[in-house]
Scaffold this active site. Structure first.
Site, PDB file in Angstrom:
ATOM      1  N   GLU A 367      -8.250 -70.588-140.027  1.00  0.00           N
ATOM      2  CA  GLU A 367      -6.817 -70.496-141.209  1.00  0.00           C
ATOM      3  C   GLU A 367      -7.555 -70.729-142.408  1.00  0.00           C
ATOM      4  O   GLU A 367      -6.817 -71.141-143.378  1.00  0.00           O
ATOM      5  CB  GLU A 367      -6.016 -71.594-140.775  1.00  0.00           C
TER       6      GLU A 367
HETATM    7  N1  COS Z   1       1.225 -65.024-151.337  1.00  0.00           N
HETATM    8  C1  COS Z   1       1.745 -63.913-151.709  1.00  0.00           C
HETATM    9  N2  COS Z   1       0.748 -62.821-152.286  1.00  0.00           N
HETATM   10  C2  COS Z   1      -0.633 -63.401-152.504  1.00  0.00           C
HETATM   11  C3  COS Z   1      -1.008 -64.767-151.782  1.00  0.00           C
HETATM   12  C4  COS Z   1      -0.056 -65.571-151.414  1.00  0.00           C
HETATM   13  N3  COS Z   1      -0.040 -66.770-150.980  1.00  0.00           N
HETATM   14  N4  COS Z   1      -2.195 -64.774-151.903  1.00  0.00           N
HETATM   15  C5  COS Z   1      -2.371 -63.583-152.811  1.00  0.00           C
HETATM   16  N5  COS Z   1      -1.429 -62.699-152.917  1.00  0.00           N
HETATM   17  C6  COS Z   1      -1.423 -61.527-153.666  1.00  0.00           C
HETATM   18  C7  COS Z   1      -2.180 -61.582-154.790  1.00  0.00           C
HETATM   19  O1  COS Z   1      -1.163 -62.026-155.967  1.00  0.00           O
HETATM   20  C8  COS Z   1      -2.611 -60.126-155.091  1.00  0.00           C
HETATM   21  O2  COS Z   1      -1.330 -59.456-155.634  1.00  0.00           O
HETATM   22  P1  COS Z   1      -1.291 -58.572-156.932  1.00  0.00           P
HETATM   23  O3  COS Z   1      -2.465 -57.690-157.188  1.00  0.00           O
HETATM   24  O4  COS Z   1       0.052 -57.806-156.614  1.00  0.00           O
HETATM   25  O5  COS Z   1      -1.149 -59.758-157.565  1.00  0.00           O
HETATM   26  C9  COS Z   1      -3.070 -59.758-153.832  1.00  0.00           C
HETATM   27  O6  COS Z   1      -2.182 -60.710-152.671  1.00  0.00           O
HETATM   28  C10 COS Z   1      -4.533 -59.977-153.722  1.00  0.00           C
HETATM   29  O7  COS Z   1      -4.860 -61.329-153.768  1.00  0.00           O
HETATM   30  P2  COS Z   1      -6.212 -61.930-154.380  1.00  0.00           P
HETATM   31  O8  COS Z   1      -6.605 -60.972-155.638  1.00  0.00           O
HETATM   32  O9  COS Z   1      -6.192 -63.347-154.609  1.00  0.00           O
HETATM   33  O10 COS Z   1      -7.119 -61.676-153.286  1.00  0.00           O
HETATM   34  P3  COS Z   1      -8.618 -62.150-153.069  1.00  0.00           P
HETATM   35  O11 COS Z   1      -9.484 -60.941-152.311  1.00  0.00           O
HETATM   36  O12 COS Z   1      -9.251 -62.539-154.008  1.00  0.00           O
HETATM   37  O13 COS Z   1      -8.443 -63.259-151.735  1.00  0.00           O
HETATM   38  C11 COS Z   1      -8.078 -65.450-150.828  1.00  0.00           C
HETATM   39  C12 COS Z   1      -7.695 -64.469-151.874  1.00  0.00           C
HETATM   40  C13 COS Z   1      -9.698 -65.937-150.994  1.00  0.00           C
HETATM   41  C14 COS Z   1      -7.285 -66.434-151.254  1.00  0.00           C
HETATM   42  C15 COS Z   1      -7.796 -64.652-149.594  1.00  0.00           C
HETATM   43  O14 COS Z   1      -8.597 -63.710-149.392  1.00  0.00           O
HETATM   44  C16 COS Z   1      -7.911 -65.759-148.373  1.00  0.00           C
HETATM   45  O15 COS Z   1      -6.954 -66.565-148.415  1.00  0.00           O
HETATM   46  N6  COS Z   1      -9.079 -65.838-147.607  1.00  0.00           N
HETATM   47  C17 COS Z   1      -9.053 -66.341-146.577  1.00  0.00           C
HETATM   48  C18 COS Z   1      -8.731 -65.712-145.179  1.00  0.00           C
HETATM   49  C19 COS Z   1      -8.311 -66.935-144.019  1.00  0.00           C
HETATM   50  O16 COS Z   1      -7.584 -67.867-144.339  1.00  0.00           O
HETATM   51  N7  COS Z   1      -8.701 -66.283-143.140  1.00  0.00           N
HETATM   52  C20 COS Z   1      -8.553 -67.203-141.866  1.00  0.00           C
HETATM   53  C21 COS Z   1      -8.464 -66.253-140.501  1.00  0.00           C
HETATM   54  S1  COS Z   1      -6.871 -65.914-140.305  1.00  0.00           S
HETATM   55  S2  COS Z   1      -6.155 -67.311-138.957  1.00  0.00           S
END
Ligand code: COS
Length: 384
Positions: A367
Site C-alpha cells: 500500500e
Molecule cells: N488524490 C487525487 N489525485 C492525486 C493523488 C491523490 N492522492 N495523488 C496524485 N494525484 C494526481 C496528481 O494531482 C496529478 O494530477 P494533475 O497532473 O492533474 O495534478 C496526478 O495524479 C499524477 O500525480 P503525481 O504527478 O504526483 O504522480 P507521481 O508519478 O509523481 O506519483 C506517487 C506519485 C509516488 C505518490 C504515487 O505514484 C504513489 O503513491 N506510488 C505508490 C503506489 C503504491 O502505493 N503502490 C502500492 C501497491 S497498490 S496496493
C-alpha cells in the site's frame, strides 16, 4: 463534524460490533492463527464468519447496505490483527477492492457491486502493481484497447493479494501510453472473464494466510461499461483509493503491535529469572513503556485519519500516509522488541511473536512503501 444523532448511533454500533469481534477473535481466530501461518492456508472458515457477522460492510456507505464508518472499520481490522494479520487482511482487502467503485462508480455500477461486496457475497481485489512499476505506479505497461462494446486488456500484474479467492478485481491499465498518469484507466474485471488468468503463486515471509498471485491479462475482454470513471481518470482513482485504504493497513500494523505487546507483557509477569519475575527488571519495564508509547501514539494518528475519512475531509491524502507510516514502523519495532523480550522463546514458532514480527514487515512495504509515504507527506507540506 458528524451530526450528534449520527455520532450517538455510531457509538452504540461500535460497542456492539467490537464486542462481537473480540469474542470472534478470542474463540475462532486466535486459536487458528498459528495453523493458518504454518500451512499457508487461506482461512475460508474465518472469511465466512466475517460475512455472517456483517464485518465486511462496516466501511461501506449505508445506502449500499453498509454501516458507513471508517473509524469502526479500522478498529475491527485492529482487533482481528491482534491475533491474526492474515485474517485482518481479508477485511482490509475487501475495502481496498471496493473503494474504486465507491469513489468513481456510476449509480448502476455501485448498485450492481457494492451491496454484494458489503455482505461478502462478492469478494474483491485490486491490481495496480506490475513487475517494473511498484512505487512508480504510473509507469505501468498493461494496456486496455477499446474494441466496439468491449475493452481488451493485456499485461501482467504482480503481488495481487487475495485475487485467487476473489470474484472481482479492479485493474489499472493504459488506454493512452503517451499521456503518462493521465493515460491510465480503471476497470472492473471479473476473475472469470475470458483471458483473466492467475499466474504464479508468491511465497512470502509473512501474512501466509493470504494468497498472493501474479495476474496475467491475455486478451482479457470485458464489456465497455466496466470502465470506472472516464478514460484517463484511472491514476487519480488509484491514488484516492490508496488515501482511504492506507488506514486499513495502518490498522493491521497497529493490531500486530498491540498483540505482540500484550503477549510480551504477560510473559514478563510470568517468567522468573534472577529470583523475580522479568516484569520487575527496570530495563525491561522501560522497554515495555516505550513500546506502549509507540502503540498509543500510532493509535491516535490512525483514529484521527479514520475520522477524516468519515468526515470527507480534504486532507485524507496526508492523514492516510501519516498513519500508515507511523503504524507500519511501530508494528515492526514493537514486534521485534517483543521477540527480544521473550529471548530464545521469542525466536521459536511455538510462540506467536516471531509470526507477528514476520507479518509486521509487509506493513512497511505494501500500500506504498514507507519511503513513498514520506514523499506523499512532504509534498503535502512543501508542494510538489
Ligand atoms: N488524490 C487525487 N489525485 C492525486 C493523488 C491523490 N492522492 N495523488 C496524485 N494525484 C494526481 C496528481 O494531482 C496529478 O494530477 P494533475 O497532473 O492533474 O495534478 C496526478 O495524479 C499524477 O500525480 P503525481 O504527478 O504526483 O504522480 P507521481 O508519478 O509523481 O506519483 C506517487 C506519485 C509516488 C505518490 C504515487 O505514484 C504513489 O503513491 N506510488 C505508490 C503506489 C503504491 O502505493 N503502490 C502500492 C501497491 S497498490 S496496493
Amino acid at each position: 463534524m458528524l451530526a450528534p444523532e449520527r455520532n450517538a448511533e455510531l457509538l452504540e454500533a461500535e460497542q456492539l460490533i467490537l464486542d462481537t469481534v473480540r469474542k470472534l477473535v478470542r474463540d475462532k481466530v486466535a486459536p487458528r492463527a498459528a495453523e493458518i501461518d504454518a500451512k499457508g492456508e487461506y482461512p475460508k472458515d474465518i472469511r465466512d464468519l466475517f460475512a455472517q457477522n456483517d464485518l465486511f460492510g462496516v466501511p461501506f456507505p449505508e445506502e449500499y447496505g453498509g454501516l458507513g464508518s471508517f473509524l469502526i472499520y479500522v478498529k475491527v481490522v485492529e482487533e482481528v490483527a491482534k491475533a491474526c494479520a492474515s485474517s485482518a487482511l481479508i477485511i482490509a482487502v475487501q475495502e481496498l477492492g471496493a473503494l474504486p467503485i465507491m469513489i468513481a462508480g456510476t449509480d448502476a455500477q455501485k448498485k450492481k457491486y457494492l451491496p454484494k461486496m458489503a455482505t461478502g457475497e462478492l469478494m474483491t481485489s485490486y491490481a495496480l502493481t506490475e513487475p517494473t512499476s511498484g512505487s512508480d505506479a504510473a509507469n505501468m505497461r498493461t494496456t486496455a484497447v477499446r474494441d466496439g462494446d468491449s475493452y481488451v486488456l493485456n499485461g501482467t500484474k504482480v503481488f495481487i493479494t487475495n485475487v485467487a479467492v476473489a470474484d472481482v478485481c479492479i485493474v489499472f491499465a493504459m488506454t493512452n501510453k503517451e499521456l503518462g498518469p493521465k493515460g491510465v484507466s480503471a476497470f472492473i474485471c471479473h476473475t472469470d472473464d475470458p483471458g483473466f488468468k492467475l499466474g504464479k503463486v508468491e511465497h512470502k515471509m509473512g501474512i501466509k494466510g493470504s494468497p498472493t498471485n501474479e495476474v496475467v491479462l491475455d486478451n482479457c475482454r470485458i464489456p465497455a461499461d466496466r470502465l470506472l470513471g472516464s478514460e484517463g481518470e484511472g491514476f487519480k482513482i488509484a491514488m484516492k483509493t490508496l488515501d482511504k485504504s492506507r488506514p486499513g493497513v495502518a490498522a493491521q500494523g497497529l493490531g500486530i503491535a498491540q498483540g505482540a505487546l500484550d503477549f510480551a507483557a504477560a510473559y514478563l509477569k510470568d517468567r522468573v529469572a534472577f529470583g523475580k519475575p522479568l516484569s520487575k527488571q527496570q530495563g525491561l519495564q522501560w522497554m515495555v513503556a516505550d513500546m506502549d508509547l509507540d502503540v498509543q501514539s500510532a493509535r491516535l494518528l490512525l483514529y484521527e485519519a479514520a475520522r477524516k475519512c468519515d468526515e470527507g475531509a480534504d486532507d485524507v491524502t496526508y492523514w492516510g500516509a501519516l498513519c500508515k507510516l507511523k503504524c507500519g514502523d511501530v508494528a515492526m519495532k514493537v514486534s521485534t522488541d517483543a521477540v527480544q523480550l521473550l529471548g530464545g522463546y521469542g525466536y521459536m514458532t511455538e510462540y506467536p511473536v516471531e509470526r507477528m514480527m514476520r507479518d509486521a514487515k509487509i506493513t512497511q512495504i505494501y500500500e506504498g512503501t514507507q519511503q513513498i509515504q514520506r514523499i506523499v507527506i512532504a509534498r503535502q507540506i512543501l508542494g510538489k
